[in-house]
Design a protein around this motif. Structure first.
Motif, PDB file in Angstrom:
ATOM      1  N   THR A  35       7.607  -5.515   6.701  1.00  0.00           N
ATOM      2  CA  THR A  35       6.219  -5.386   6.277  1.00  0.00           C
ATOM      3  C   THR A  35       6.090  -5.390   4.755  1.00  0.00           C
ATOM      4  O   THR A  35       7.084  -5.355   4.025  1.00  0.00           O
ATOM      5  CB  THR A  35       5.598  -4.095   6.835  1.00  0.00           C
ATOM      6  OG1 THR A  35       6.305  -2.964   6.309  1.00  0.00           O
ATOM      7  CG2 THR A  35       5.670  -4.067   8.348  1.00  0.00           C
ATOM      8  N   ILE A  36       4.842  -5.423   4.307  1.00  0.00           N
ATOM      9  CA  ILE A  36       4.519  -5.379   2.878  1.00  0.00           C
ATOM     10  C   ILE A  36       4.002  -3.984   2.534  1.00  0.00           C
ATOM     11  O   ILE A  36       3.866  -3.123   3.403  1.00  0.00           O
ATOM     12  CB  ILE A  36       3.463  -6.438   2.530  1.00  0.00           C
ATOM     13  CG1 ILE A  36       2.219  -6.242   3.414  1.00  0.00           C
ATOM     14  CG2 ILE A  36       4.025  -7.824   2.659  1.00  0.00           C
ATOM     15  CD1 ILE A  36       1.081  -7.143   3.064  1.00  0.00           C
ATOM     16  N   ASP A  37       3.685  -3.782   1.250  1.00  0.00           N
ATOM     17  CA  ASP A  37       3.106  -2.511   0.829  1.00  0.00           C
ATOM     18  C   ASP A  37       1.803  -2.276   1.584  1.00  0.00           C
ATOM     19  O   ASP A  37       0.868  -3.089   1.514  1.00  0.00           O
ATOM     20  CB  ASP A  37       2.845  -2.525  -0.675  1.00  0.00           C
ATOM     21  CG  ASP A  37       4.133  -2.606  -1.484  1.00  0.00           C
ATOM     22  OD1 ASP A  37       5.130  -2.002  -1.049  1.00  0.00           O
ATOM     23  OD2 ASP A  37       4.128  -3.276  -2.522  1.00  0.00           O
ATOM     24  N   THR A  38       1.734  -1.156   2.288  1.00  0.00           N
ATOM     25  CA  THR A  38       0.617  -0.892   3.194  1.00  0.00           C
ATOM     26  C   THR A  38       0.154   0.549   3.044  1.00  0.00           C
ATOM     27  O   THR A  38       0.965   1.465   2.904  1.00  0.00           O
ATOM     28  CB  THR A  38       1.049  -1.149   4.658  1.00  0.00           C
ATOM     29  OG1 THR A  38       1.406  -2.519   4.815  1.00  0.00           O
ATOM     30  CG2 THR A  38      -0.080  -0.819   5.625  1.00  0.00           C
ATOM     31  N   LEU A  39      -1.144   0.742   3.089  1.00  0.00           N
ATOM     32  CA  LEU A  39      -1.749   2.075   3.052  1.00  0.00           C
ATOM     33  C   LEU A  39      -2.682   2.203   4.246  1.00  0.00           C
ATOM     34  O   LEU A  39      -3.432   1.276   4.560  1.00  0.00           O
ATOM     35  CB  LEU A  39      -2.554   2.250   1.757  1.00  0.00           C
ATOM     36  CG  LEU A  39      -3.429   3.507   1.651  1.00  0.00           C
ATOM     37  CD1 LEU A  39      -2.569   4.757   1.487  1.00  0.00           C
ATOM     38  CD2 LEU A  39      -4.418   3.372   0.493  1.00  0.00           C
TER      39      LEU A  39
END
Length: 316
Positions: free
Chosen positions: A136-140
């Motif tokens: 995955t990528i940077d996720t919030l």
């Protein structure tokens, strides 16, 4: 085989591209006894999960909205069918959640449901990527305005999305200089009352948001790259993206072969991975699409692959 397909109203199907239509066509070709129903038709009576379903056949004309013939409705327990395919589209709202609980109860009574109710609950199509951080990528994930603003300040260019939609609904691209930051955040979070997801924007979207299909844990050899139209961030076909079928790249296959067995072990017969560049952005399990587009452009009979896998699961 006696098959029940739970889906949205058949008259609304766009049969030139609908994946459930492809499943029905292949099941009919094999001589299945097919029934269709709405999720609204589920009930529990005297402890048993039942449904009001209609016998289904294809019409001779194949005209728009008249491509099928429904027989007289019957009331049956889900356990009376050899297989139940759940193809109700999102949103994954409270009513959908209740339906998954009824499906799970039906499974304890002998019904064979694909994808199972428990996995539909466990694999929210947006949040499921958090189970596999290596891809995955940077996720919030948050409902707080200050969290989202801090993430935007750090990442500069982000995507905001609701957790219960499909087809690109409610997705926004947000940059630090956007004059509508507050309005967009307020709208998506319902003024801080709804949790949403934010991800770093991936420029690789210009080459397509790839839909990789996993059938019983194994990838279909071609994916569909959904390329945004001019002026759009979203590649979803529902918002005007162009679908281009391509053979899986080496990295696509690496992702699919790493995740496929894990997802199949959870009971998931059909999964649609969304991949942008080298990152998985969603894991779709409710009603994954793109059967028709991949089949038409690659020559792979995706419907047959799916029904083959269904038959193996039922026989096993």
């Amino acid at each position: 085989m006696r098959l029940l397909v739970i889906a949205d109203p058949l008259a609304g199907f766009k049969i030139h591209k609908d994946s459930t239509y492809v499943m029905l066509r292949e099941a009919a070709r094999r001589g299945y006894e097919i029934h269709t129903a709405l999720a609204d038709d589920l009930r529990v009576s005297r402890g048993h999960v039942e449904i009001t379903a209609q016998p289904f056949t294809f019409s001779a004309t194949q005209e728009y909205k008249h491509w099928f013939v429904s027989g007289e409705a019957v009331r049956a327990r889900l356990s009376e069918f050899d297989a139940v395919i759940m193809r109700k589209d999102p949103p994954f709202d409270q009513q959908y959640l209740y339906n998954t609980h009824l499906l799970s109860l039906a499974e304890t009574q002998g019904a064979r449901v694909f994808n199972p109710g428990q996995t539909l609950r466990d694999y929210n199509e947006k949040l499921a990527i958090l189970k596999h951080p290596e891809f995955t990528i940077d996720t919030l994930v948050t409902q707080r305005d200050d969290d989202l603003r801090a993430f935007l300040a750090d990442q500069h260019d982000i995507i905001l999305k609701p957790l219960d939609g499909m087809g690109g609904m409610g997705i926004f691209r947000l940059r630090r200089e956007d004059p509508n930051i507050g309005s967009i955040i307020e709208t998506l979070t319902d003024n801080g009352r709804r949790t949403i997801m934010a991800q770093r924007y991936l420029p690789a979207i210009k080459d397509g948001d790839k839909r990789i299909l996993l059938i019983d844990g194994k990838p279909v050899d071609w994916c569909l790259a959904r390329i945004p139209k001019e002026g759009e961030t979203r590649g979803n076909l529902a918002v005007g993206g162009t679908g281009v079928a391509r053979p899986l790249s080496g990295h696509d296959r690496e992702i699919a072969e790493a995740l496929g067995p894990k997802l199949a072990a959870q009971g998931l017969l059909l999964v649609g991975l969304d991949v942008i560049g080298k990152h998985v952005t969603e894991i779709n399990v409710t009603s994954p699409t793109c059967f028709r587009e991949i089949s038409d452009q690659s020559g792979i009979d995706v419907g047959a692959l799916f029904i083959d896998a269904l038959e193996r699961r039922v026989a096993g």
